[in-house]
Design a protein around this motif. Structure first.
Motif, PDB file in Angstrom:
ATOM      1  N   LYS A 128      11.557  51.651   9.237  1.00 34.08           N
ATOM      2  CA  LYS A 128      10.776  52.889   9.239  1.00 34.08           C
ATOM      3  C   LYS A 128       9.274  52.598   9.257  1.00 34.08           C
ATOM      4  O   LYS A 128       8.500  53.307   9.903  1.00 34.08           O
ATOM      5  CB  LYS A 128      11.138  53.735   8.016  1.00 34.08           C
ATOM      6  CG  LYS A 128      12.504  54.390   8.115  1.00 34.08           C
ATOM      7  CD  LYS A 128      12.745  55.314   6.925  1.00 34.08           C
ATOM      8  CE  LYS A 128      14.052  56.073   7.081  1.00 34.08           C
ATOM      9  NZ  LYS A 128      14.287  57.005   5.955  1.00 34.08           N
ATOM     10  N   ARG A 129       8.863  51.546   8.551  1.00 32.54           N
ATOM     11  CA  ARG A 129       7.433  51.203   8.515  1.00 32.54           C
ATOM     12  C   ARG A 129       6.966  50.752   9.901  1.00 32.54           C
ATOM     13  O   ARG A 129       5.894  51.165  10.370  1.00 32.54           O
ATOM     14  CB  ARG A 129       7.191  50.116   7.476  1.00 32.54           C
ATOM     15  CG  ARG A 129       5.713  49.790   7.266  1.00 32.54           C
ATOM     16  CD  ARG A 129       5.503  48.997   5.995  1.00 32.54           C
ATOM     17  NE  ARG A 129       6.263  47.747   5.974  1.00 32.54           N
ATOM     18  CZ  ARG A 129       7.289  47.529   5.162  1.00 32.54           C
ATOM     19  NH1 ARG A 129       7.694  48.473   4.324  1.00 32.54           N
ATOM     20  NH2 ARG A 129       7.921  46.378   5.176  1.00 32.54           N
ATOM     21  N   ALA A 130       7.762  49.933  10.569  1.00 28.71           N
ATOM     22  CA  ALA A 130       7.401  49.484  11.918  1.00 28.71           C
ATOM     23  C   ALA A 130       7.348  50.654  12.883  1.00 28.71           C
ATOM     24  O   ALA A 130       6.490  50.714  13.766  1.00 28.71           O
ATOM     25  CB  ALA A 130       8.401  48.436  12.403  1.00 28.71           C
ATOM     26  N   LEU A 131       8.242  51.597  12.704  1.00 24.42           N
ATOM     27  CA  LEU A 131       8.269  52.763  13.583  1.00 24.42           C
ATOM     28  C   LEU A 131       7.048  53.652  13.340  1.00 24.42           C
ATOM     29  O   LEU A 131       6.426  54.147  14.284  1.00 24.42           O
ATOM     30  CB  LEU A 131       9.552  53.556  13.344  1.00 24.42           C
ATOM     31  CG  LEU A 131       9.788  54.778  14.233  1.00 24.42           C
ATOM     32  CD1 LEU A 131       9.978  54.356  15.683  1.00 24.42           C
ATOM     33  CD2 LEU A 131      11.001  55.554  13.746  1.00 24.42           C
ATOM     34  N   ALA A 132       6.682  53.849  12.077  1.00 16.97           N
ATOM     35  CA  ALA A 132       5.544  54.713  11.757  1.00 16.97           C
ATOM     36  C   ALA A 132       4.243  54.147  12.305  1.00 16.97           C
ATOM     37  O   ALA A 132       3.338  54.892  12.695  1.00 16.97           O
ATOM     38  CB  ALA A 132       5.448  54.895  10.247  1.00 16.97           C
ATOM     39  N   GLU A 133       4.142  52.809  12.354  1.00 13.13           N
ATOM     40  CA  GLU A 133       2.918  52.169  12.829  1.00 13.13           C
ATOM     41  C   GLU A 133       2.861  52.038  14.338  1.00 13.13           C
ATOM     42  O   GLU A 133       1.891  51.498  14.875  1.00 13.13           O
ATOM     43  CB  GLU A 133       2.793  50.783  12.182  1.00 13.13           C
ATOM     44  CG  GLU A 133       2.635  50.831  10.667  1.00 13.13           C
ATOM     45  CD  GLU A 133       2.756  49.468  10.023  1.00 13.13           C
ATOM     46  OE1 GLU A 133       3.063  48.505  10.761  1.00 13.13           O
ATOM     47  OE2 GLU A 133       2.558  49.369   8.797  1.00 13.13           O
ATOM     48  N   LEU A 134       3.880  52.517  15.046  1.00  8.89           N
ATOM     49  CA  LEU A 134       3.939  52.372  16.494  1.00  8.89           C
ATOM     50  C   LEU A 134       2.940  53.304  17.167  1.00  8.89           C
ATOM     51  O   LEU A 134       3.059  54.518  17.064  1.00  8.89           O
ATOM     52  CB  LEU A 134       5.368  52.684  16.981  1.00  8.89           C
ATOM     53  CG  LEU A 134       5.576  52.750  18.492  1.00  8.89           C
ATOM     54  CD1 LEU A 134       5.258  51.399  19.130  1.00  8.89           C
ATOM     55  CD2 LEU A 134       7.019  53.147  18.806  1.00  8.89           C
ATOM     56  N   PRO A 135       1.919  52.762  17.873  1.00  3.57           N
ATOM     57  CA  PRO A 135       0.972  53.622  18.589  1.00  3.57           C
ATOM     58  C   PRO A 135       1.510  54.001  19.963  1.00  3.57           C
ATOM     59  O   PRO A 135       2.465  53.404  20.450  1.00  3.57           O
ATOM     60  CB  PRO A 135      -0.266  52.736  18.713  1.00  3.57           C
ATOM     61  CG  PRO A 135       0.298  51.348  18.819  1.00  3.57           C
ATOM     62  CD  PRO A 135       1.553  51.341  17.972  1.00  3.57           C
ATOM     63  N   GLY A 136       0.902  54.980  20.579  1.00  7.98           N
ATOM     64  CA  GLY A 136       1.306  55.394  21.914  1.00  7.98           C
ATOM     65  C   GLY A 136       0.158  55.276  22.882  1.00  7.98           C
ATOM     66  O   GLY A 136      -1.011  55.335  22.506  1.00  7.98           O
ATOM     67  N   GLY A 137       0.491  55.119  24.168  1.00  9.06           N
ATOM     68  CA  GLY A 137      -0.529  55.059  25.197  1.00  9.06           C
ATOM     69  C   GLY A 137      -0.265  53.950  26.196  1.00  9.06           C
ATOM     70  O   GLY A 137       0.495  53.019  25.942  1.00  9.06           O
ATOM     71  N   GLY A 138      -0.878  54.076  27.374  1.00  6.48           N
ATOM     72  CA  GLY A 138      -0.732  53.056  28.402  1.00  6.48           C
ATOM     73  C   GLY A 138       0.376  53.367  29.381  1.00  6.48           C
ATOM     74  O   GLY A 138       0.920  54.479  29.433  1.00  6.48           O
ATOM     75  N   GLY A 139       0.706  52.350  30.190  1.00 10.55           N
ATOM     76  CA  GLY A 139       1.719  52.522  31.230  1.00 10.55           C
ATOM     77  C   GLY A 139       3.124  52.526  30.665  1.00 10.55           C
ATOM     78  O   GLY A 139       3.343  52.471  29.448  1.00 10.55           O
TER      79      GLY A 139
END
Length: 563
Positions: A442-453
């Motif tokens: 859950k911690r890894a998922l919460a820290e997942l940013p978005g953007g790019g190709g």
């Protein structure tokens, strides 16, 4: 009655009608009852009243089920003594199966064989038995969601009802009328076949059971011929719960009408128009009986690829020393193999007299030795590949994260390892190697940013590598992909959409060709064909993630969650 499903009182009344029909014609096989509570207890009690009743324990072995050697009596007498099994003991009565959805394959196969032949035949361990075995089966289905009774058994049982939340009404079961010969005409047979085809019921057994039910209904009324209403009622009871698709839609009123039928050369026979009217009546009755979960199940099945039997469960594997016992075989108890003393004695017992038995000692030879066979289930590893590209971030990355959290919780409950791969920009990153830590996931998922190709090929390739590594360690991998399916970054880093789509499809095919089970969750605002194509290439289940409240999303996500 509306076509959306039965009202609660109708379900209980229909279940009691099924009990009466089983008393008229035991060849209808039996009844599947889901749910629990007073209503189910009342139906079981009504069917068992005045009958010989036997219950099939979950851990029943072959000798208790079909009969075999009575070991104690055999050792005492010095000659083979046979004992009857549950199937023969239930002859003329009722066989109750609690937890039927978890019944062992051996139990199901023996039960089906007995129902087909009406006999149980045993020829082994020096005994030969041949007993009548005609009974009605009450299969109590306590499963949740996708857990279902084995197809072979379910096909042989005419009736199935979900009594979850159903109240038991006061109901006195009248005496069943004696079964007599009841006539049925060809048009009624055609109506049954047409209704089965319209509802996607492919098993011929279902149509035959529908006919038997219609005849039993007529016999209950004391009639000499089956009426159209009897056919409609039978279709409602038998075909409706087995529906796998909705009938094809009627043509639009504005469309060109079909050409008129050719002149009837046989005015004495009923025309095609009347046959269609009977078909429509029977189909309408069957649609009216669709259980509460059938429409959802039909809808959930649309557009999906092949469904893996494992659904994320660890694969079954033979083990010499541990796991669930699945039988015995001849052999020596060496190299960690365990001796099965009872089965060894059972193999030796019939031969004691020939071996010169003159005292209380039991003579066991090398050929009598039996060792236990076990079965274990491999540990499962669920790999989530999440699209964190700009298109997903703008659209539904937050909802996708919520869906992944639900899936993570499902995997954790089933003690599966979980891994997390994110793909965005020009490549993919393993955020979390396989672990059982739900908090880390859950911690890894919460820290997942978005953007790019959207480098879908890189994400699928990374998930594939993790799956192969898990399989090499003896685990069973299951890949869940959450993406909109529209790749725009190729494996070489170029921005050619055509190359990116080709690489993504090739990576998906590689997963499918490896035999790795999986699911593809389309997170685009409006699902398009790209996601379905990738799911098909993977051989994975396909689901469009709904825009809905948490409850609806939870139900949809669980449709692809590893079992």
């Amino acid at each position: 009655m509306s076509g959306s499903g039965q009202s609660v009182p109708d379900v209980f009344a229909d279940a009691m009608l099924a009990v009466r029909l089983l008393r008229v014609d035991p060849a209808l096989g039996g009844i599947i009852l889901r749910g629990d509570g007073a209503a189910r207890d009342a139906v079981v009690a009504a069917l068992c009243e005045g009958a010989v009743v036997r219950r099939v324990p979950r851990n029943v072995d072959l000798d208790r089920l079909v009969g075999g050697l009575d070991l104690g009596a055999t050792l005492a007498a010095g000659r083979p003594i046979a004992q009857r099994g549950l199937l023969a003991e239930a002859n003329g009565g009722v066989l109750v199966m609690p937890g039927a959805e978890r019944a062992d394959d051996m139990v199901v196969s023996q039960l089906c064989a007995g129902m087909d032949s009406g006999m149980v035949v045993v020829e082994r361990d020096g005994v030969a038995l041949r007993d009548a075995a005609r009974f009605a089966v009450v299969a109590l289905d306590d499963g949740i969601e996708e857990e279902r009774i084995a197809t072979g058994l379910a096909e042989r049982l005419a009736f199935r009802f979900d009594l979850s939340g159903v109240a038991a009404d006061a109901f006195r079961l009248p005496d069943a009328a004696p079964t007599g010969e009841v006539a049925v005409d060809d048009e009624q047979l055609r109506a049954i076949a047409a209704t089965a085809a319209a509802l996607g019921v492919e098993s011929a057994r279902a149509a035959l059971l529908t006919l038997r039910v219609a005849k039993a209904i007529a016999a209950l009324g004391g009639w000499e011929a089956v009426s159209d209403l009897d056919i409609a009622t039978a279709a409602r009871l038998v075909l409706g719960p087995r529906a796998t698709r909705m009938p094809a839609a009627e043509p639009d009123a504005d469309s060109e009408p079909p050409p008129p039928p050719p002149p009837d050369d046989h005015p004495g026979e009923q025309g095609n128009g009347e046959v269609r009217r009977l078909d429509d009546m029977v189909l309408e009755a069957a649609l009216a009986s669709l259980p509460r979960d059938v429409l959802a199940a039909i809808a959930a099945g649309q557009g999906r690829g092949p469904i893996s039997r494992s659904r994320g469960k660890g694969a079954k594997r033979k083990s010499p020393t541990r796991g669930r016992a699945i039988g015995v075989r001849a052999g020596l108890p060496s190299g960690g193999l365990r001796l099965s003393l009872i089965d060894t004695l059972r193999a030796a017992a019939p031969w004691q007299r020939l071996r010169g038995r003159d005292d209380s000692r039991i003579r066991v030879r090398r050929d009598d030795l039996r060792i236990r066979r076990f079965e274990t289930r491999a540990e499962a590893t669920t790999i989530f590949a999440v699209d964190a590209s700009g298109s997903s971030a703008v659209a539904r990355l937050a909802e996708a994260k919520g869906a992944v959290e639900l899936l993570l919780a499902e995997a954790y409950v089933k003690r599966a390892q979980v891994a997390l791969v994110a793909f965005r920009g020009e490549g993919a990153e393993i955020l979390l190697p396989p672990t059982r830590s739900l908090a880390r996931a859950k911690r890894a998922l919460a820290e997942l940013p978005g953007g790019g190709g959207t480098p879908i090929a890189a994400g699928l390739a990374a998930a594939h590598d993790l799956a192969l590594a898990a399989a090499a360690k003896g685990r069973t991998p299951f890949v869940v992909v959450l993406s909109d399916g529209r790749a725009n970054i190729a494996l070489d880093g170029s921005t050619s959409r055509a190359a990116a789509a080709g690489d993504a499809e090739a990576a998906a095919k590689a997963i499918g060709e490896s035999g790795i089970a999986g699911a593809f969750v389309d997170i685009s605002p409006r699902p398009r064909a790209e996601g379905e194509r990738l799911a098909a290439a993977m051989g994975a289940r396909y689901l469009a993630l709904p825009r809905a409240d948490a409850g609806t999303m939870h139900a949809a996500v669980r449709a692809v969650a590893p079992a």
